[in-house]
Design an enzyme around this catalytic site. Structure first.
Site, mmCIF file in Angstrom:
data_model
loop_
_atom_site.group_PDB
_atom_site.id
_atom_site.type_symbol
_atom_site.label_atom_id
_atom_site.label_comp_id
_atom_site.label_asym_id
_atom_site.label_seq_id
_atom_site.Cartn_x
_atom_site.Cartn_y
_atom_site.Cartn_z
ATOM 1 N N ILE A 100 36.488 39.210 38.127
ATOM 2 C CA ILE A 100 36.865 40.593 37.813
ATOM 3 C C ILE A 100 36.548 40.942 36.366
ATOM 4 C CG2 ILE A 100 38.869 42.126 37.577
ATOM 5 C CD1 ILE A 100 37.979 41.670 40.478
ATOM 6 N N GLY A 105 33.018 33.269 50.853
ATOM 7 C CA GLY A 105 33.644 33.462 49.545
ATOM 8 C C GLY A 105 34.777 34.475 49.589
ATOM 9 N N GLU A 147 40.191 31.787 49.907
ATOM 10 C CA GLU A 147 40.390 30.684 48.963
ATOM 11 C C GLU A 147 40.341 29.358 49.717
ATOM 12 O OE1 GLU A 147 40.999 31.158 45.724
ATOM 13 O OE2 GLU A 147 41.034 33.341 45.902
ATOM 14 N N ASP A 207 50.097 37.750 50.661
ATOM 15 C CA ASP A 207 49.327 38.624 49.759
ATOM 16 C C ASP A 207 49.562 40.086 50.147
ATOM 17 O OD1 ASP A 207 47.038 39.077 47.748
ATOM 18 O OD2 ASP A 207 46.339 40.110 49.554
ATOM 19 N N LYS A 222 51.475 43.216 48.005
ATOM 20 C CA LYS A 222 50.912 44.559 47.797
ATOM 21 C C LYS A 222 51.872 45.634 48.327
ATOM 22 C CE LYS A 222 46.279 42.705 47.606
ATOM 23 N NZ LYS A 222 45.116 42.201 48.340
HETATM 24 N N1 LIG Z 1 38.485 38.891 42.956
HETATM 25 C C1 LIG Z 1 38.869 40.034 43.515
HETATM 26 O O1 LIG Z 1 38.180 40.591 44.366
HETATM 27 C C2 LIG Z 1 40.148 40.708 43.064
HETATM 28 C C3 LIG Z 1 40.477 41.959 43.603
HETATM 29 C C4 LIG Z 1 41.635 42.619 43.157
HETATM 30 C C5 LIG Z 1 42.444 42.006 42.220
HETATM 31 N N2 LIG Z 1 42.109 40.765 41.720
HETATM 32 C C6 LIG Z 1 42.968 40.161 40.713
HETATM 33 O O2 LIG Z 1 42.266 40.057 39.478
HETATM 34 C C7 LIG Z 1 42.693 38.899 38.775
HETATM 35 C C8 LIG Z 1 41.479 38.047 38.418
HETATM 36 O O3 LIG Z 1 40.821 37.651 39.593
HETATM 37 P P1 LIG Z 1 39.423 36.885 39.515
HETATM 38 O O4 LIG Z 1 38.883 36.857 40.887
HETATM 39 O O5 LIG Z 1 38.615 37.447 38.401
HETATM 40 O O6 LIG Z 1 39.915 35.414 39.096
HETATM 41 P P2 LIG Z 1 39.007 34.253 38.498
HETATM 42 O O7 LIG Z 1 37.582 34.435 38.878
HETATM 43 O O8 LIG Z 1 39.697 32.989 38.829
HETATM 44 O O9 LIG Z 1 39.069 34.486 36.894
HETATM 45 C C9 LIG Z 1 40.240 34.275 36.188
HETATM 46 C C10 LIG Z 1 39.937 34.370 34.707
HETATM 47 O O10 LIG Z 1 41.136 34.147 33.999
HETATM 48 C C11 LIG Z 1 40.961 33.079 33.079
HETATM 49 N N3 LIG Z 1 42.185 32.336 32.925
HETATM 50 C C12 LIG Z 1 42.793 31.479 33.788
HETATM 51 N N4 LIG Z 1 43.925 30.996 33.247
HETATM 52 C C13 LIG Z 1 44.026 31.545 32.004
HETATM 53 C C14 LIG Z 1 44.949 31.415 30.946
HETATM 54 N N5 LIG Z 1 46.024 30.624 31.048
HETATM 55 N N6 LIG Z 1 44.723 32.122 29.813
HETATM 56 C C15 LIG Z 1 43.642 32.910 29.682
HETATM 57 N N7 LIG Z 1 42.727 33.083 30.661
HETATM 58 C C16 LIG Z 1 42.921 32.403 31.814
HETATM 59 C C17 LIG Z 1 39.848 32.237 33.658
HETATM 60 O O11 LIG Z 1 39.256 31.476 32.615
HETATM 61 P P3 LIG Z 1 37.912 30.600 32.816
HETATM 62 O O12 LIG Z 1 36.773 31.595 32.845
HETATM 63 O O13 LIG Z 1 37.895 29.746 31.596
HETATM 64 O O14 LIG Z 1 38.085 29.855 34.088
HETATM 65 C C18 LIG Z 1 38.939 33.308 34.215
HETATM 66 O O15 LIG Z 1 38.137 33.855 33.192
HETATM 67 C C19 LIG Z 1 43.693 38.182 39.672
HETATM 68 O O16 LIG Z 1 44.991 38.524 39.269
HETATM 69 C C20 LIG Z 1 43.373 38.736 41.040
HETATM 70 O O17 LIG Z 1 44.455 38.740 41.930
HETATM 71 C C21 LIG Z 1 40.979 40.120 42.118
#
Ligand SMILES: NC(=O)c1ccc[n+]([C@@H]2O[C@H](COP(=O)([O-])OP(=O)(O)OC[C@H]3O[C@@H](n4cnc5c(N)ncnc54)[C@H](OP(=O)(O)O)[C@@H]3O)[C@@H](O)[C@H]2O)c1
Length: 363
Positions: A27, A228, A231, A242, A246
């Site tokens: 994201i 993908g 999880e 989940d 919401k």
């Molecule tokens: N993916 C979707 O389609 C989607 C849709 C709606 C909402 N969301 C929400 O958006 C959020 C992010 O999702 P995502 O898919 O982008 O997750 P992701 O790909 O796992 O990315 C998470 C990011 O957060 C960083 N991170 C993890 N732990 C951390 C910490 N303790 N301190 C600072 N940074 C940290 C990670 O660092 P690294 O890069 O170093 O690993 C990574 O950059 C989640 O809350 C999710 O529920 C996601």
């Protein structure tokens, strides 16, 4: 009546907004891409210039009070590296620092908005919850698609935002890029919402869609994982939690009900068999995992997540495996439904821009 003045060719007065971005994964990284790609439009249409002054991931952070080079951060993240690897002096005062957590970044930098997209934690909401609290206490707005802090601390966070005179916006928490919350909060003005029904979870929509095509549950789940959209541990999705999270956010933010997860009756899709789907189909119905809220006489709502056989004419029945949707049944606006086709996470990332523009460019 005076004639309209001729275009001067001059840009509108520009406002610079300083952002801290925490979380640079699927994201957050795409969000930076959107800020890069939309910079010209945002400047021309809204007179807004967004400077990312800090960017953090799990390994460290980069910062520059004059604004980081976002293309360099994106390049680092695409290469599997950390924002901490941001080269010293790459921008005038820019630097990266390994081990610098987002909380320290927020505390040390002067910025206007926290854009929070770290992983969901339903145990303690961290690291998002502490960062949101710290940012609002400093007078920063918060935009986030991260459900965890909202589910665990909705009332506390919204009270803090109000007390501090800042905005806490989270339109990406409910159904990816679908503006389900905005629609409910803004466009149901003056209405009583008698009932809402939503398909807010992509993983279960995808699995049920595959099962409708004849794949047994285990194979449909494996297909979702290969695609993908599930999880490695899919339990939160397939057991309905989940969607329940919401629904809790919708209940609080749209229905005005101070709900928690304990108020939701939750059933997932793990018990469904191909025979169940075939029987439903023979009866002209399609099984979906529906999150619903039904208004009670006292004005509160009965909240439920579970499989429902929807009749063919139901607006959610025809949604495919990569779609999410919501239906609002109201007293004065009739029944309003909205759906999104989200084949990859860009629409979810873009919700943080939508929230920013709600703050800085609402008409
Ligand atoms: N993916 C979707 O389609 C989607 C849709 C709606 C909402 N969301 C929400 O958006 C959020 C992010 O999702 P995502 O898919 O982008 O997750 P992701 O790909 O796992 O990315 C998470 C990011 O957060 C960083 N991170 C993890 N732990 C951390 C910490 N303790 N301190 C600072 N940074 C940290 C990670 O660092 P690294 O890069 O170093 O690993 C990574 O950059 C989640 O809350 C999710 O529920 C996601």
């Amino acid at each position: 009546v005076s004639a309209p003045s001729a275009p001067t060719g001059r840009e509108p007065t520009l406002k610079t907004v300083r952002l801290v971005v925490s979380g640079l994964g699927n994201i957050g990284r795409r969000y930076l891409d959107i800020l890069i790609g939309k910079a010209g439009l945002l400047r021309a249409r809204y007179g807004l210039v967004f400077h990312v002054v800090g960017a953090a991931d799990s390994r460290g952070a980069a910062f520059d009070p004059a604004g980081l080079d976002l293309a360099e951060i994106v390049r680092l993240k695409k290469a599997g590296r950390s924002a901490a690897d941001y080269p010293r002096g790459y921008t005038p005062s820019g630097r990266g620092r390994a081990g610098l957590p987002p909380l320290a970044l927020i505390e040390q930098l002067d910025a206007d908005v926290l854009c929070e997209s770290t992983p969901v934690s339903l145990d303690d909401g961290e690291p998002g919850l502490s960062c949101m609290r710290a940012a609002m206490r400093k007078g920063m707005h918060v935009v986030t698609p991260n459900k965890g802090p909202l589910v665990l601390a909705y009332r506390e966070l919204t009270a803090l935002a109000q007390q501090q005179g800042v905005r806490l916006l989270f339109c990406g928490t409910v159904a990816g890029g679908l503006p389900a919350i905005n629609l409910g909060q803004r466009d149901m003005a003056g209405a009583t919402i008698e009932r809402l029904e939503a398909l807010p979870n992509l993983t279960t929509s995808y699995i049920l869609d595959q099962m409708t095509r004849g794949l047994p549950y285990a194979e449909a789940l494996a297909a979702a994982q290969a695609q993908g959209c599930a999880e490695a541990d899919p339990s939160l999705d397939v057991e309905g939690w989940d969607a329940a999270n919401k629904l809790v956010i919708l209940a609080n933010s749209v229905l005005g009900m101070p709900a928690t997860l304990g108020d939701v009756a939750v059933e997932g899709i793990t018990g469904l068999t191909l025979a169940d789907l075939e029987t439903a189909k023979a009866n002209g119905r399609t099984i979906k995992l529906v999150a619903s809220a039904v208004r009670r006489e006292d004005g509160s709502y009965t909240l439920r997540v579970g499989p429902v056989g929807l009749p063919a004419e139901h607006p959610l029945a025809r949604l495919g495996g990569q779609q999410m949707g919501i239906v609002y049944h109201t007293d004065i606006y009739g029944t309003i439904s909205a759906a999104i086709l989200e084949e990859e996470p860009t629409p979810s990332s873009a919700t943080m821009l939508r929230d920013l523009l709600t703050i800085y460019a609402a008409p």
